[in-house]
Motif scaffolding. Structure first.
Motif, short mmCIF file in Angstrom:
data_model
loop_
_atom_site.label_atom_id
_atom_site.label_comp_id
_atom_site.label_asym_id
_atom_site.label_seq_id
_atom_site.Cartn_x
_atom_site.Cartn_y
_atom_site.Cartn_z
N LEU A 82 -6.34 -5.99 -4.69
CA LEU A 82 -5.60 -7.05 -5.36
C LEU A 82 -4.67 -6.47 -6.43
O LEU A 82 -3.54 -6.94 -6.62
N ALA A 83 -5.14 -5.45 -7.15
CA ALA A 83 -4.33 -4.83 -8.19
C ALA A 83 -3.06 -4.23 -7.60
O ALA A 83 -1.99 -4.28 -8.22
N VAL A 84 -3.15 -3.66 -6.40
CA VAL A 84 -1.97 -3.10 -5.74
C VAL A 84 -1.02 -4.22 -5.31
O VAL A 84 0.20 -4.14 -5.50
N LEU A 85 -1.58 -5.29 -4.75
CA LEU A 85 -0.74 -6.40 -4.30
C LEU A 85 0.05 -7.00 -5.45
O LEU A 85 1.17 -7.48 -5.27
N ARG A 86 -0.54 -6.99 -6.64
CA ARG A 86 0.09 -7.63 -7.79
C ARG A 86 1.16 -6.77 -8.48
O ARG A 86 1.83 -7.23 -9.40
#
Length: 293
Positions: A120-124
């Motif tokens: 999720l941190a990468v997607l954001r």
């Protein structure tokens, strides 16, 4: 005349119409060996292993594209040492024309090696779209994860689905492999009940030695009770020989209801056996039985 227990059916053929495969960066020679038996345009995921470097991963993605397939490079969030490393990887993929499809996963390290604690941190970050990513695969765990709570897994899945929608990125869910269809389809229904409408690629082990399959199953927390083993087609008391997923695929096809389960496809974990898996699929699709061992 009724078809035999391994004869192909329309539902099985439908599941295999758009299958995907998985390889490591070091599997390029194996892909070249197997490419004639793989339909052009097949999606091939390239894993992000800790013992492979950037050049190896990029070379593999280029080879997938050169051979007429769709490369899906993995991005392992917790293996990324820095923001710059993520950007460097994405920029290199974009330069090679292999950035359109990626699979983003948290990764194995218990502690992040850099700033990204999960997928999720990468997607954001917004970096995926900046470098031409249009389609993102995310992970699903029908039988749970040995290091992550069920509550956290559901939260992660729904949050990632929401971010993909907000960022207008297409996507799909690729599940961990399993040997029992029942928990897989129960999980799929739970996914749909939470409003996640992405296509789901059901993880299936390619044909492999029983000992090898059990080793991977133990590593990933996949159920291997005696009853599950019998259902899949091998015995825990006789580990000699190989096992293929024909029983699993038939059970999946016959229990699959698009009204309840949505769009399902199949993703094969090849465990280094790209040729064995691709030949198995080709024979199974045309003759309803796997290639001879």
């Amino acid at each position: 005349m009724n078809p035999g227990p391994t004869a192909p059916t329309a539902p099985v053929a439908s599941l295999l119409d758009d299958f995907s495969l998985e390889m490591t960066g070091k599997d390029v020679p194996k892909l070249e060996e197997a490419h004639a038996t793989i339909p052009r345009g097949t999606r091939i995921n390239v894993t992000f292993l800790g013992n492979e470097d950037l050049a190896t991963r990029l070379d593999a993605a280029r080879a997938v594209r050169r051979l007429g397939f769709v490369p899906v490079p993995h991005i392992s969030a917790r293996r990324l040492p820095s923001h710059d490393d993520l950007e460097r990887f994405l920029a290199a993929l974009a330069a090679d024309g292999t950035a359109e499809n990626v699979f983003v996963v948290g990764g194995d390290p218990a502690r992040p090696e850099g700033p990204y604690e999960d997928a999720l941190a990468v997607l954001r970050t917004g970096l995926l779209q900046r470098y031409g990513v249009r389609h993102v695969g995310i992970s699903g765990y029908p039988e749970g994860h040995p290091a992550i709570t069920e509550r956290s897994l559901w939260s992660a899945l729904t949050d990632k689905h929401a971010v993909l929608g907000t960022e207008r990125l297409a996507g799909d869910v690729i599940t961990q492999f399993g040997f029992d269809v029942d928990p897989v389809l129960t999980w799929v229904e739970a996914v749909r009940s939470r409003g996640v409408d992405l296509p789901i690629r059901i993880g299936v082990p390619g044909p492999a030695g029983v000992r090898r399959l059990l080793g991977y199953a133990a590593r990933f927390g996949v159920g291997t009770s005696a009853s599950i083993a019998r259902k899949y087609g091998f015995s825990l008391t006789n580990l000699v020989g190989t096992a293929g997923p024909d029983r699993f695929l038939h059970a999946l096809a016959h229990a699959y209801d698009p009204r309840r389960h949505g769009d399902l496809k199949v993703h094969f974990y090849t465990f280094g056996g790209l040729r064995a898996t691709s030949e198995w699929i080709a024979r199974y699709r045309t003759e309803g039985r796997p290639a001879a061992a």
